[in-house]
Motif scaffolding. Structure first.
Motif, PDB file in Angstrom:
ATOM      1  N   PHE A 169       1.010  -1.256  -0.049  1.00 22.97           N
ATOM      2  CA  PHE A 169       0.043   0.031   0.093  1.00 22.97           C
ATOM      3  C   PHE A 169       0.774   1.114  -0.065  1.00 22.97           C
ATOM      4  N   THR A 170       0.218   2.194  -0.696  1.00 23.54           N
ATOM      5  CA  THR A 170       1.093   3.700  -0.686  1.00 23.54           C
ATOM      6  C   THR A 170      -0.100   4.522  -0.401  1.00 23.54           C
ATOM      7  N   VAL A 171       0.478   5.701   0.288  1.00 17.64           N
ATOM      8  CA  VAL A 171      -0.336   6.775   0.491  1.00 17.64           C
ATOM      9  C   VAL A 171       0.376   7.882   0.434  1.00 17.64           C
ATOM     10  N   VAL A 172       0.100   8.966  -0.286  1.00 16.45           N
ATOM     11  CA  VAL A 172       0.744  10.277  -0.646  1.00 16.45           C
ATOM     12  C   VAL A 172       0.823  10.751   0.647  1.00 16.45           C
ATOM     13  N   THR A 175       4.501   7.381   5.015  1.00 16.51           N
ATOM     14  CA  THR A 175       5.423   6.326   4.899  1.00 16.51           C
ATOM     15  C   THR A 175       4.705   4.832   5.597  1.00 16.51           C
ATOM     16  N   PHE A 176       4.790   3.790   4.668  1.00 17.95           N
ATOM     17  CA  PHE A 176       4.158   2.728   5.372  1.00 17.95           C
ATOM     18  C   PHE A 176       4.887   2.320   6.393  1.00 17.95           C
ATOM     19  N   ALA A 177       4.367   2.037   7.682  1.00 16.54           N
ATOM     20  CA  ALA A 177       5.068   1.727   9.082  1.00 16.54           C
ATOM     21  C   ALA A 177       4.739   0.178   9.343  1.00 16.54           C
ATOM     22  N   GLY A 178       4.207  -0.470   8.602  1.00 12.70           N
ATOM     23  CA  GLY A 178       3.885  -2.198   8.900  1.00 12.70           C
ATOM     24  C   GLY A 178       2.569  -2.466   9.275  1.00 12.70           C
ATOM     25  N   TRP A 179       2.069  -3.296   9.485  1.00  9.61           N
ATOM     26  CA  TRP A 179       0.632  -3.861  10.094  1.00  9.61           C
ATOM     27  C   TRP A 179       0.673  -3.957  11.564  1.00  9.61           C
ATOM     28  N   LEU A 192      -9.412 -13.154   9.315  1.00  4.10           N
ATOM     29  CA  LEU A 192      -8.250 -12.140   9.752  1.00  4.10           C
ATOM     30  C   LEU A 192      -8.598 -10.782   9.259  1.00  4.10           C
ATOM     31  N   THR A 193      -8.108  -9.661  10.080  1.00  2.05           N
ATOM     32  CA  THR A 193      -7.917  -8.166   9.383  1.00  2.05           C
ATOM     33  C   THR A 193      -6.761  -7.702   9.839  1.00  2.05           C
ATOM     34  N   TYR A 194      -5.844  -7.263   8.853  1.00  2.00           N
ATOM     35  CA  TYR A 194      -4.753  -6.380   9.090  1.00  2.00           C
ATOM     36  C   TYR A 194      -4.949  -5.102   8.622  1.00  2.00           C
ATOM     37  N   ASP A 195      -4.597  -3.985   9.694  1.00  2.00           N
ATOM     38  CA  ASP A 195      -4.838  -2.574   9.289  1.00  2.00           C
ATOM     39  C   ASP A 195      -3.200  -2.098   8.946  1.00  2.00           C
ATOM     40  N   ALA A 196      -3.123  -1.277   8.058  1.00  2.00           N
ATOM     41  CA  ALA A 196      -1.960  -0.653   7.926  1.00  2.00           C
ATOM     42  C   ALA A 196      -1.499   0.458   8.873  1.00  2.00           C
ATOM     43  N   THR A 197      -0.388   0.635   9.188  1.00  2.00           N
ATOM     44  CA  THR A 197      -0.034   1.828  10.082  1.00  2.00           C
ATOM     45  C   THR A 197       0.769   2.539   9.215  1.00  2.00           C
ATOM     46  N   TRP A 198       0.748   4.075   9.457  1.00  2.00           N
ATOM     47  CA  TRP A 198       1.647   4.927   8.662  1.00  2.00           C
ATOM     48  C   TRP A 198       2.330   5.985   9.564  1.00  2.00           C
ATOM     49  N   THR A 199       3.652   6.358   9.127  1.00  2.00           N
ATOM     50  CA  THR A 199       4.429   7.563   9.658  1.00  2.00           C
ATOM     51  C   THR A 199       4.163   8.601   8.863  1.00  2.00           C
ATOM     52  N   ALA A 200       3.834  10.129   9.093  1.00  2.00           N
ATOM     53  CA  ALA A 200       3.676  11.171   8.560  1.00  2.00           C
ATOM     54  C   ALA A 200       5.207  11.511   7.755  1.00  2.00           C
TER      55      ALA A 200
END
Length: 290
Positions: A169-172, A175-179, A192-200
């Motif tokens: 996954f990418t978000v403008v 930066t992807f920080a893992g699940w 199962l559900t995995y949610d992406a985490t993000w760093t600004a």
């Protein structure tokens, strides 16, 4: 002479046949055996002496207990549609008894369901094999963007199967920080559900525009533009980017959140410094014009 015949009754076997004279003493009582059955006697009494007619005596049989049979349990493979023998149960029962394999299914539960089971009668020779087939239930694994906007990815996976590789996954502006939890390697017996985490990102672009007050009216004209960088989602105060100018004084500035896509524009306003223009009468008396 007459014939005395001993038969196996309703079972297969070679009859015992004797020829005796009328009135002759009968001294025959053959020993018959049939696999899977117990001899239970004759259907009529053996005569003491031979009568004046042929005699047929039939064996009676009871089904034997303790006859062996096997139950084979086949589990669907995790990663294809074939089945593999999981284990075999060795059992015993009464000859001829019909066994419903479904009543002997032992693997049901925890992601495993019954597909089919054979029903068979216990063969007298102990050769009976009853096969039971189990399927693996399917569950969903879902990958989401977490607190960001994006289309989730969902897979339906069989219990015990190898999980597909997690999506990228990418978000403008982030930066992807893992699940949010450790990824499983194989599918458990639950969704199962995995949610992406993000760093600004800290290098997200925003624009600062500087506006000077017009000389001859109260409007403002843009005179300068600067490209700056900040943290996505952070609030930026335009006053932090004001310039020290001899000919203008800082008046006000916008405060805005740094947009992830770099579209944020912050405006800073300056008013011109005012000075006094005075006309005097020189060395003569008169009211100055100021």
């Amino acid at each position: 002479s007459y014939t005395l015949t001993f038969t196996y009754g309703d079972k297969a076997g070679e009859n015992a046949e004797y020829t005796l004279r009328y009135g002759q003493k009968v001294a025959y009582n053959p020993s018959f055996s049939v696999t899977g059955y117990v001899f239970a006697g004759w259907d009529k009494q053996i005569p003491a002496v031979m009568p004046d007619s042929d005699v047929v005596i039939n064996a009676i049989w009871n089904a034997a207990d303790g006859i062996q049979y096997k139950v084979e349990h086949y589990l669907q493979n995790a990663n294809d549609d074939d089945y593999t023998l999981d284990h075999t149960d060795n059992r015993t029962g009464v000859t001829g008894t019909v066994i419903d394999g479904a009543t002997l299914a032992t693997l049901i539960g925890n992601g495993i369901v019954l597909n089919s089971a054979e029903s068979k009668a216990i063969a007298a020779d102990g050769s009976t094999v009853i096969k039971i087939y189990y399927d693996r239930a399917s569950y969903t694994v879902t990958y989401t963007y977490g607190d960001k906007t994006g289309e989730a990815v969902e897979h339906t996976v069989r219990y015990g199967a190898t999980l597909p590789e997690a999506p990228v996954f990418t978000v403008v502006g982030y930066t992807f920080a893992g699940w949010d939890s450790e990824l499983a390697s194989t599918m458990p017996a639950t969704n199962l559900t995995y949610d992406a985490t993000w760093t600004a990102n800290t290098d997200t672009e925003f624009t600062v525009e500087h506006y000077y007050q017009n000389a001859n009216d109260d409007g403002y004209t843009q005179v300068d533009t600067e490209i700056k960088y900040g943290t996505t989602g952070a609030t930026v105060n335009g006053a932090d980017y004001k310039k020290a100018l001899a000919e203008a004084i800082f008046e006000r500035a916008e405060s805005k959140t740094v947009n992830a896509d770099g579209t944020t524009v912050i405006k800073v306003y300056y008013v011109r410094t005012s000075y006094t223009l005075t006309f005097t009468y020189g060395d003569k008396a008169g009211e100055n014009a100021e």
